[in-house]
Design an enzyme around this catalytic site. Structure first.
Site, PDB file in Angstrom:
ATOM      1  N   TYR A 269       0.841  -1.208   0.000  1.00  0.00           N
ATOM      2  CA  TYR A 269       0.000   0.000   0.000  1.00  0.00           C
ATOM      3  C   TYR A 269       0.873   1.254   0.000  1.00  0.00           C
ATOM      4  CZ  TYR A 269      -4.357   2.537   1.053  1.00  0.00           C
ATOM      5  OH  TYR A 269      -5.467   3.351   1.001  1.00  0.00           O
TER       6      TYR A 269
ATOM      7  N   SER B 110       1.971  -7.606   2.066  1.00  0.00           N
ATOM      8  CA  SER B 110       0.998  -6.661   2.607  1.00  0.00           C
ATOM      9  C   SER B 110      -0.147  -6.490   1.612  1.00  0.00           C
ATOM     10  CB  SER B 110       1.684  -5.341   2.960  1.00  0.00           C
ATOM     11  OG  SER B 110       0.849  -4.540   3.761  1.00  0.00           O
TER      12      SER B 110
ATOM     13  N   ASP C  78       2.553  -8.498  14.363  1.00  0.00           N
ATOM     14  CA  ASP C  78       2.163  -7.581  13.291  1.00  0.00           C
ATOM     15  C   ASP C  78       0.917  -6.792  13.707  1.00  0.00           C
ATOM     16  OD1 ASP C  78       1.550  -6.316  10.884  1.00  0.00           O
ATOM     17  OD2 ASP C  78       2.079  -8.063   9.675  1.00  0.00           O
TER      18      ASP C  78
ATOM     19  N   HIS D 151       5.409  -6.304  10.919  1.00  0.00           N
ATOM     20  CA  HIS D 151       5.084  -6.275   9.499  1.00  0.00           C
ATOM     21  C   HIS D 151       6.335  -6.340   8.634  1.00  0.00           C
ATOM     22  CE1 HIS D 151       1.814  -5.958   6.710  1.00  0.00           C
ATOM     23  NE2 HIS D 151       2.308  -4.904   6.087  1.00  0.00           N
TER      24      HIS D 151
END
Length: 316
Positions: free
Chosen positions: A93, A182, A268, A297
């Protein structure tokens, strides 16, 4: 401490959430695929003057779901003969396709690479117009209507990326992999579910998994913007959650047939482990998951890439 980790892992492995499919879920995606494939790809390639002469690198444009030109790098090694296996990469993202040199670890082994910029990100624009677009970021664009929601188009742009590599005569169409982390991991799972051409999927700490639980558990990341939207507009709570069911990998994961590997970090805060396990546990394809107990993450970056290299080399 070890007992605590083992207990946490057992809880994750036993988590089997119910799907939230709407009655027209499958029909929606079949109609979307037909609509996507009815349009010409209109691919364009321009050879780059790239300093590493062991590869040919092209700037590529192809038409995505609504004729938005999707930008990417198509890179092939020059020192290998015959049909090439191909890796298609989706970024995270607010990210981008990275540099050509980023993929050299794959190219020196004889893989072709196609790395794309998601619509509205990197160098790719977005021809779509969204009736709900007040938050200024992609995750809430069109979120009140499944027909115009951002990720409907992104998933189909990913399917069209497979169309592009399959149009190349130098590519072995039986050896295509989709990969990402992700958001890119979430797109990877969705594309593998909606298209049966990939032989392999590698989804690192994927998002868009068991979305209602993820929204409840996460403390950072894109889905927190959905919380903010609903804070402003509580009258749309049911409508938003209904839209998101169509784009939740929990509701598509049983369609995945190719071999799939996922990763999860037990600390995460962006893509929490239980939603990822919820999707993983519902998958019926050949699968494996790498667990990083003390990673967030970052996907356990210390030894993660070596494992990925070995995994792809073994199964692709």
């Amino acid at each position: 401490m070890l007992r605590h980790l083992e207990e946490a892992k057992r809880q994750l492995e036993s988590y089997l959430p119910s799907q939230t499919k709407q009655h027209d879920h499958d029909a929606f995606w079949e109609r979307t695929l037909i609509e996507t494939r009815s349009r010409p790809l209109n691919e364009q390639l321009e050879l780059m003057d790239y300093p590493i002469k062991q590869v040919k690198a092209y700037e590529v444009s192809y038409h995505g779901f609504d004729d938005t030109p999707i930008q990417g790098y198509y890179i092939i090694p020059t020192q290998f003969e015959g049909k090439l296996p191909c890796l298609i990469f989706f970024h995270g993202y607010a990210g981008h396709k990275n540099s050509v040199s980023h993929y050299m670890k794959w190219l020196i082994q004889g893989y072709a690479v196609f790395a794309v910029d998601c619509r509205g990100q990197g160098r790719t624009g977005d021809y779509s117009r969204y009736t709900s677009d007040e938050m200024g970021t992609w995750v809430t664009k069109g979120i009140l209507d499944k027909e115009e929601y951002y990720y409907r188009k992104v998933f189909m742009d990913g399917v069209r990326a497979i169309d592009f590599v399959c149009s190349r005569t130098e590519i072995d169409q039986e050896r295509i992999a989709v990969m990402g982390a992700s958001m890119g991991g979430g797109i990877t799972l969705a594309v593998a579910a909606l298209d049966d051409r990939p032989k392999l999927a590698v989804a690192d700490v994927p998002n868009l998994c068991d979305i209602p639980l993820a929204m409840k558990q996460k403390f950072e990341g894109s889905l927190t913007v959905v919380d903010q939207f609903l804070h402003r507009h509580p009258e749309y709570i049911e409508q938003v959650y209904t839209t998101l069911t169509y784009f939740d990998n929990l509701n598509n994961c049983e369609r995945i047939k190719c071999r799939t590997r996922m990763t999860v970090g037990l600390k995460d805060l962006i893509c929490p482990p239980m939603p990822i396990y919820g999707v993983y546990n519902r998958m019926h394809c050949p699968k494996s998951i790498e667990v990083f107990p003390f990673s967030g993450h970052d996907m356990g970056i210390i030894d993660h890439m070596d494992k990925t290299l070995a995994y792809v080399n073994e199964f692709l």
